[in-house]
Design an enzyme around this catalytic site. Structure first.
Site, PDB file in Angstrom:
ATOM      1  N   ASP A  12      49.658  60.654  34.738  1.00 30.32           N
ATOM      2  CA  ASP A  12      49.319  60.996  35.999  1.00 30.32           C
ATOM      3  C   ASP A  12      49.380  59.772  37.141  1.00 30.32           C
ATOM      4  O   ASP A  12      48.435  59.845  38.152  1.00 30.32           O
ATOM      5  CB  ASP A  12      48.023  61.617  36.140  1.00 30.32           C
ATOM      6  CG  ASP A  12      47.896  62.508  35.002  1.00 30.32           C
ATOM      7  OD1 ASP A  12      48.777  63.446  34.889  1.00 30.32           O
ATOM      8  OD2 ASP A  12      46.932  62.678  34.064  1.00 30.32           O
ATOM      9  N   HIS A  40      54.202  67.007  36.505  1.00 30.11           N
ATOM     10  CA  HIS A  40      54.476  65.915  37.578  1.00 30.11           C
ATOM     11  C   HIS A  40      54.165  66.841  38.803  1.00 30.11           C
ATOM     12  O   HIS A  40      54.570  68.010  38.940  1.00 30.11           O
ATOM     13  CB  HIS A  40      55.950  65.729  37.683  1.00 30.11           C
ATOM     14  CG  HIS A  40      56.439  64.586  36.564  1.00 30.11           C
ATOM     15  ND1 HIS A  40      55.713  63.554  36.386  1.00 30.11           N
ATOM     16  CD2 HIS A  40      57.421  64.828  35.885  1.00 30.11           C
ATOM     17  CE1 HIS A  40      56.443  63.021  35.220  1.00 30.11           C
ATOM     18  NE2 HIS A  40      57.310  63.574  35.050  1.00 30.11           N
TER      19      HIS A  40
HETATM   20  P1  GDP Z   1      52.843  61.846  37.181  1.00 30.69           P
HETATM   21  O1  GDP Z   1      52.786  62.869  36.033  1.00 30.69           O
HETATM   22  O2  GDP Z   1      52.721  60.759  36.892  1.00 30.69           O
HETATM   23  O3  GDP Z   1      53.818  62.647  38.284  1.00 30.69           O
HETATM   24  O4  GDP Z   1      51.564  62.325  38.209  1.00 30.69           O
HETATM   25  P2  GDP Z   1      50.927  63.493  38.682  1.00 30.69           P
HETATM   26  O5  GDP Z   1      51.588  64.273  39.587  1.00 30.69           O
HETATM   27  O6  GDP Z   1      50.389  64.344  37.525  1.00 30.69           O
HETATM   28  O7  GDP Z   1      49.375  62.823  39.346  1.00 30.69           O
HETATM   29  C1  GDP Z   1      49.741  62.314  40.618  1.00 30.69           C
HETATM   30  C2  GDP Z   1      48.960  62.851  41.765  1.00 30.69           C
HETATM   31  O8  GDP Z   1      48.748  62.018  42.820  1.00 30.69           O
HETATM   32  C3  GDP Z   1      49.607  64.151  42.266  1.00 30.69           C
HETATM   33  O9  GDP Z   1      48.513  65.105  42.508  1.00 30.69           O
HETATM   34  C4  GDP Z   1      50.384  63.542  43.328  1.00 30.69           C
HETATM   35  O10 GDP Z   1      50.588  64.544  44.382  1.00 30.69           O
HETATM   36  C5  GDP Z   1      49.388  62.590  43.979  1.00 30.69           C
HETATM   37  N1  GDP Z   1      49.923  61.581  44.877  1.00 30.69           N
HETATM   38  C6  GDP Z   1      51.212  60.739  44.100  1.00 30.69           C
HETATM   39  N2  GDP Z   1      51.268  59.548  44.973  1.00 30.69           N
HETATM   40  C7  GDP Z   1      50.074  59.516  45.952  1.00 30.69           C
HETATM   41  C8  GDP Z   1      49.645  58.826  46.976  1.00 30.69           C
HETATM   42  O11 GDP Z   1      49.977  57.730  47.206  1.00 30.69           O
HETATM   43  N3  GDP Z   1      48.489  59.210  47.451  1.00 30.69           N
HETATM   44  C9  GDP Z   1      47.791  60.375  47.134  1.00 30.69           C
HETATM   45  N4  GDP Z   1      46.597  60.632  47.813  1.00 30.69           N
HETATM   46  N5  GDP Z   1      48.301  61.039  46.311  1.00 30.69           N
HETATM   47  C10 GDP Z   1      49.270  60.720  45.556  1.00 30.69           C
END
Ligand code: GDP
Length: 430
Positions: A12, A40
């Site tokens: 995440d 994701h």
């Molecule tokens: P992954 O599994 O590594 O792709 O991560 P996830 O998608 O589960 O979690 C990352 C969360 O952070 C998601 O809700 C994204 O939309 C959000 N996100 C990613 N980058 C940023 C950022 O720079 N700022 C904020 N506020 N949210 C972000």
């Protein structure tokens, strides 16, 4: 050449956004491990998507997306996800599903569910997607490959053999009904037609693409802490979450991986059981506030909706996480989330049995670990959407410099929001 995008921590970290962003300059995106047990989140011009099985390149028509042989393939979920994406206006993606990938079967999900119930308070906090039984069966050689779907005699024989074993467990250990091999085979033959157009020899495809000079992105799921060998065993997942496993799960040669982009958030989050060691955890109202402000909609699982445990940035875990990934650069996400804090604690050491260490230990020692925090000044303003690194407040830049010096890997990208364009490129100081 091959670039891997992988997580430095518990998952995440925002890998989906980084993959979606970097995919524009790539030809192929490959999922090489895990299954539909994690998601994701991607926000782009088509909308907001939670991808579980599809590679994050599906939003670009020029990209070939590959589900590698290392993935736990739940065909039903893949078909549903394809439908969901196309129904929101995304053009039908180019997709190849490895004929060597193995199938996540209905009895894997049942076994996962029964086992978590049997463990009660000792449960792993599994998403009950069947991942642990799936990989156990793969290594016990009772798994079913996609290619078996097209050799019905072999399929019948292998499903019957697997079901024989599962039914002993289901009846006598879990006291649950038996499953029927015939019903499972009938369902598989139905599902086979839904993936038939996509099945192919991804090993040959990948090697051809490399010979033609194409750029391949490996898209990791979860992060270093969840690796069954180098993570926090046994609170891990059951497939390898490290870039190195891409050589097996995506069949890329080790020498072809030139760039390993490790993604880490500006704070920590962890899903799984509450008994998992999470040294830099923040609980109480401070934790609730960070959870509420985190990510794009708070820190809640993309697959399960469960609240994630949250913590301050942990340089001990992240330095180790980057090291075992072989990180060449780091993308730091969610910097915008911390703008409300006067002071930001960063965990820079673990106190274990009276001694402070910055070397990430094995699980028994980690369970005794207490965080050593250093306090950094906050920047008290909203930096959401900032794309010019030098326009960030001085304290925000000092925070990034501090993390970079501690983890020892150049931070080249700083993400300031969930959207594709909300990204500041940074010239590293290392
Ligand atoms: P992954 O599994 O590594 O792709 O991560 P996830 O998608 O589960 O979690 C990352 C969360 O952070 C998601 O809700 C994204 O939309 C959000 N996100 C990613 N980058 C940023 C950022 O720079 N700022 C904020 N506020 N949210 C972000």
């Amino acid at each position: 050449m091959v670039k891997a995008i992988v997580g430095a921590n518990w998952g995440d970290e925002g890998k989906g956004k980084i993959t979606d962003m970097l995919a524009s300059q790539s030809d192929v995106v490959i999922r090489f491990q895990g299954g539909a047990n994690a998601g994701h989140t991607i926000i782009n011009d088509y909308g907001r998507f939670a991808l579980h099985t599809l590679p994050s390149g599906v939003f670009y028509p020029h990209i070939t997306n590959v589900i590698g042989n290392g993935v736990a393939l739940d065909i039903g979920k893949l078909a549903a996800e394809l439908e969901e994406v196309t129904s929101q206006g995304v053009p039908a993606p180019k997709l190849i599903v490895s004929d060597r990938a193995q199938l996540l079967m209905p009895y894997h999900i049942l076994q996962d569910t029964y086992e978590e119930a049997r463990l009660g308070g000792r449960a792993f906090g599994s998403t009950k997607s069947g991942i642990a039984p799936f990989y156990s069966d793969k290594y016990a050689k009772t798994g079913i490959q996609v290619c078996d779907l097209f050799a019905e005699d072999i399929l019948r024989e292998r499903v019957a053999a697997a079901v024989e074993l599962k039914n002993v467990l289901f009846q006598h250990l879990y006291h649950q009904p038996k499953v029927s091999a015939d019903e499972i085979i009938a369902r598989l033959l139905e599902l086979r037609e839904r993936i038939r157009p996509y099945v192919g020899d991804t090993v040959a495809f990948v090697h051809r693409a490399l010979a033609e000079g194409k750029t391949i992105l490996l898209e990791g799921q979860l992060g270093s802490m969840k690796d069954p060998d180098l993570g926090i065993f046994p609170m891990t997942t059951s497939s390898h979450t490290l870039a190195g496993y891409g050589c097996v799960g995506a069949s890329v040669p080790p020498t072809a991986i030139e760039d390993v982009i490790c993604v880490t958030k500006a704070y920590s989050s962890c899903v799984g059981s509450s008994t998992e060691p999470f040294v830099s955890e923040v609980t109480g109202s401070a934790g609730d506030e960070l959870r509420r402000r985190g990510g794009d909609k708070g820190e809640f699982g993309a697959t399960t909706g469960r609240p994630r445990r949250v913590g301050w940035f942990d340089t001990v875990a992240t330095k180790y996480g980057c090291m075992v990934q072989g990180a060449t650069q780091v993308a730091l996400t969610c910097l915008d989330v911390l703008g409300y804090l006067d002071e930001i604690p960063v965990c820079t050491g673990y106190e274990i049995d009276g001694a402070v260490t910055d070397i990430f230990p094995t699980t028994p020692a980690l369970l005794r670990g207490r965080p050593v925090f250093e306090m950094l000044s906050g920047w008290k303003c909203d930096v959401r959407g900032c794309t010019d690194y030098n326009a960030l407040p001085e304290n925000a830049r000092a925070y990034v410099d501090f993390l970079e010096a501690r983890i020892g890997v150049p931070i080249t990208m700083v993400s300031t929001g969930p959207k594709r364009e909300e990204m500041a490129r940074r010239t590293p100081k290392l």
